[in-house]
Every structure is written in C-alpha cells, then in structure tokens.
Design a protein around this motif. Structure first.
Motif, PDB file in Angstrom:
ATOM      1  N   ALA A  88       1.151  -1.166  -0.246  1.00  0.00           N
ATOM      2  CA  ALA A  88      -0.174  -0.253   0.012  1.00  0.00           C
ATOM      3  C   ALA A  88       1.289   1.586   0.124  1.00  0.00           C
ATOM      4  O   ALA A  88       1.536   1.716   0.989  1.00  0.00           O
ATOM      5  CB  ALA A  88      -1.440   0.190   0.800  1.00  0.00           C
ATOM      6  N   ARG A  89       1.149   2.056  -1.288  1.00  0.00           N
ATOM      7  CA  ARG A  89       1.821   2.718  -1.865  1.00  0.00           C
ATOM      8  C   ARG A  89       1.667   3.954  -0.823  1.00  0.00           C
ATOM      9  O   ARG A  89       2.445   4.221   0.359  1.00  0.00           O
ATOM     10  CB  ARG A  89       2.741   2.959  -2.606  1.00  0.00           C
ATOM     11  N   ASP A  90       0.805   4.090  -0.642  1.00  0.00           N
ATOM     12  CA  ASP A  90       0.272   6.383  -0.444  1.00  0.00           C
ATOM     13  C   ASP A  90       0.162   5.832   1.056  1.00  0.00           C
ATOM     14  O   ASP A  90       0.615   6.183   2.057  1.00  0.00           O
ATOM     15  CB  ASP A  90      -1.631   6.336  -0.464  1.00  0.00           C
ATOM     16  N   LEU A  91       0.280   4.266   1.886  1.00  0.00           N
ATOM     17  CA  LEU A  91      -0.065   4.492   3.339  1.00  0.00           C
ATOM     18  C   LEU A  91       1.862   4.450   3.739  1.00  0.00           C
ATOM     19  O   LEU A  91       1.938   4.433   5.176  1.00  0.00           O
ATOM     20  CB  LEU A  91      -0.216   3.093   3.675  1.00  0.00           C
ATOM     21  N   GLN A  92       2.259   3.402   3.668  1.00  0.00           N
ATOM     22  CA  GLN A  92       3.475   3.633   3.235  1.00  0.00           C
ATOM     23  C   GLN A  92       4.707   4.512   3.346  1.00  0.00           C
ATOM     24  O   GLN A  92       5.469   5.254   4.370  1.00  0.00           O
ATOM     25  CB  GLN A  92       4.747   2.974   1.849  1.00  0.00           C
ATOM     26  N   ARG A  93       3.948   5.790   2.337  1.00  0.00           N
ATOM     27  CA  ARG A  93       4.663   7.174   2.085  1.00  0.00           C
ATOM     28  C   ARG A  93       4.657   7.970   3.768  1.00  0.00           C
ATOM     29  O   ARG A  93       4.996   8.487   3.855  1.00  0.00           O
ATOM     30  CB  ARG A  93       3.979   7.802   1.359  1.00  0.00           C
ATOM     31  N   LYS A  98       6.458   9.902   9.270  1.00  0.00           N
ATOM     32  CA  LYS A  98       6.276  10.118  10.378  1.00  0.00           C
ATOM     33  C   LYS A  98       7.518   8.905  10.566  1.00  0.00           C
ATOM     34  O   LYS A  98       6.777   9.167  12.394  1.00  0.00           O
ATOM     35  CB  LYS A  98       4.458   9.204  10.769  1.00  0.00           C
ATOM     36  N   GLY A  99       7.871   8.913  10.247  1.00  0.00           N
ATOM     37  CA  GLY A  99       9.051   7.287  11.127  1.00  0.00           C
ATOM     38  C   GLY A  99       8.660   6.147  11.903  1.00  0.00           C
ATOM     39  O   GLY A  99       9.260   5.903  12.938  1.00  0.00           O
ATOM     40  N   LEU A 100       7.247   6.080  11.728  1.00  0.00           N
ATOM     41  CA  LEU A 100       6.481   4.901  11.689  1.00  0.00           C
ATOM     42  C   LEU A 100       7.120   3.598  11.332  1.00  0.00           C
ATOM     43  O   LEU A 100       7.784   3.754  10.159  1.00  0.00           O
ATOM     44  CB  LEU A 100       5.119   5.498  12.231  1.00  0.00           C
ATOM     45  N   PRO A 101       6.680   2.590  12.237  1.00  0.00           N
ATOM     46  CA  PRO A 101       7.092   1.056  11.441  1.00  0.00           C
ATOM     47  C   PRO A 101       6.005   0.850   9.838  1.00  0.00           C
ATOM     48  O   PRO A 101       5.068   1.618   9.947  1.00  0.00           O
ATOM     49  CB  PRO A 101       6.861   0.271  12.233  1.00  0.00           C
ATOM     50  N   TRP A 102       6.683  -0.378   8.995  1.00  0.00           N
ATOM     51  CA  TRP A 102       5.958  -0.482   7.529  1.00  0.00           C
ATOM     52  C   TRP A 102       4.579  -1.366   7.768  1.00  0.00           C
ATOM     53  O   TRP A 102       4.144  -1.329   6.892  1.00  0.00           O
ATOM     54  CB  TRP A 102       6.127  -0.856   6.838  1.00  0.00           C
ATOM     55  N   GLU A 103       4.303  -2.760   8.771  1.00  0.00           N
ATOM     56  CA  GLU A 103       3.709  -2.701   8.323  1.00  0.00           C
ATOM     57  C   GLU A 103       2.072  -3.232   8.571  1.00  0.00           C
ATOM     58  O   GLU A 103       2.174  -3.984   7.318  1.00  0.00           O
ATOM     59  CB  GLU A 103       3.361  -3.735  10.669  1.00  0.00           C
TER      60      GLU A 103
END
Length: 203
Positions: A88-93, A98-103
């Motif tokens: 989910a590229r939009d969510l990953q960006r 925000k420096g948060l994990p990618w899960e």
C-alpha cells in the motif's frame, strides 16, 4: 511459518523510490495471514487507493537453522519460486514520513503471493536467474538475480543472525525496478527463466 522480506536489494529500485542505499539488508516481516493462497484472486483492500506490485524471487526454508554460515546456507533451501509483495504505497509514504513502521502498508492480509515452486537444482546458477512480471500482457518488471545487492545465501546467513529459521519459512528477496499500481481487472503473469510460475487476477 513466517514471511521474511528484504527491501532495497536492487539499485535501480532504490533509485526509482528515491530511497537511500543501505549498508546492510533491510528486513521486515509479514505474518502468516499475509499469504494469499495459490489459486485465489487478489482483492484490493479498502484502506488504500494505491496498491503496488513488487515481484520477487522467493525461497522456502527446508530445515531449522540459527547463525547459519554463508557457506552452508545452500543446505537450508531446496525450492525457489516467484512471488509478489503487494504494498500500500500511499500508506507506506505516510508511515515513512512519520518515522513509523511499515507493517500496515506491507503486512496486511493477502499481501504476499507465491507461485508454484521449482527445485533449485533445476535452475542452474542461482546468481544468474532471470525473472519478470507482466501486467495485462505488458512487461512491467524485469529482474536478474546477479543484480541483487545481497544474494540468496548472503541473505539467509544475515537473517539467521536475528531470527531462527524454521521449516516452511519464506524469504522474499527483494524487487527490481518497475513497480507500479494495480487496478481492478488487471491480470498479472510471472515468469522465472522463461517458465510461467503464476498468473493472478486483481479484483
């Protein structure tokens, strides 16, 4: 069973996403619920409007190992396949900003697809495997294992420093350049050394 994924393992893919080239392998995990059963279609999730395909070589671990020396890593897998790490590229960006994990962007249900398995001995030199992904009969990704920053045996040795590898674990070894969005109605086909490994419909 766990799914271990490698990010940023091809220089051209690193460039296309404008990421920094890592000094060591980038590792992330997917739960077993991320595995899409072969024969099923992939349904676009409601929480993202930009799901990307990432085609990758996948290996299946065949016995338990920890702190595996690279010279012995070849003994820990006998099969190789081709899979897709749906992202989910939009969510990953948003998460990366925000420096948060990618899960949430990488490990959601059905985000890992694997085609049929081939015996690794049938593939010859594993550092000279060619693979590709076509979308609606158009070539979109073309990969060559020789271009991996870290080869399969290196990855197994590295990952086993941190995680005990168990029988049935999967390692997704990274994607080459050419990732792009999938839409409902798309049809994906994966080839490994000119053999069709999977076809998958997007719903």
């Amino acid at each position: 069973m766990k799914i271990i994924c490698v990010g940023r393992n091809y220089t051209e893919h690193i460039a296309e996403l404008q990421n920094e080239k890592p000094d060591t392998p980038v590792i992330f995990m997917k739960p077993d619920t991320a595995l899409l059963k072969n024969g099923l279609d992939f349904y676009l999730p409601e929480f993202s409007s930009e799901i990307h395909h990432e085609v990758e070589l996948v290996v299946k671990i065949c016995k338990v190992g920890k702190h595996i020396a690279q010279k012995f890593a070849h003994k820990y897998y006998t099969q190789v396949s081709l899979g897709i790490d749906f992202t989910a590229r939009d969510l990953q960006r948003l998460l990366k900003a925000k420096g948060l994990p990618w899960e949430q962007a990488k490990a959601f249900d059905n985000s890992a697809f694997v085609g049929r398995w081939l015996e690794k001995d049938s593939l010859g030199d594993l550092n000279d495997i060619h693979f590709s992904l076509s979308k609606n009969d158009q070539l979109v990704q073309l990969g060559h294992s020789a271009k991996m920053l870290w080869k399969i045996d290196e990855l197994i040795a590295y990952v086993s420093k941190f995680f005990t590898l168990k029988t049935g674990d999967l390692i997704f070894t990274g994607t080459p350049a050419g990732v792009s969005q999938v839409q409902s109605g798309d049809f994906l086909q994966g080839h490994l050394n000119d053999q069709e490994i999977f076809n998958l419909s997007i719903k």
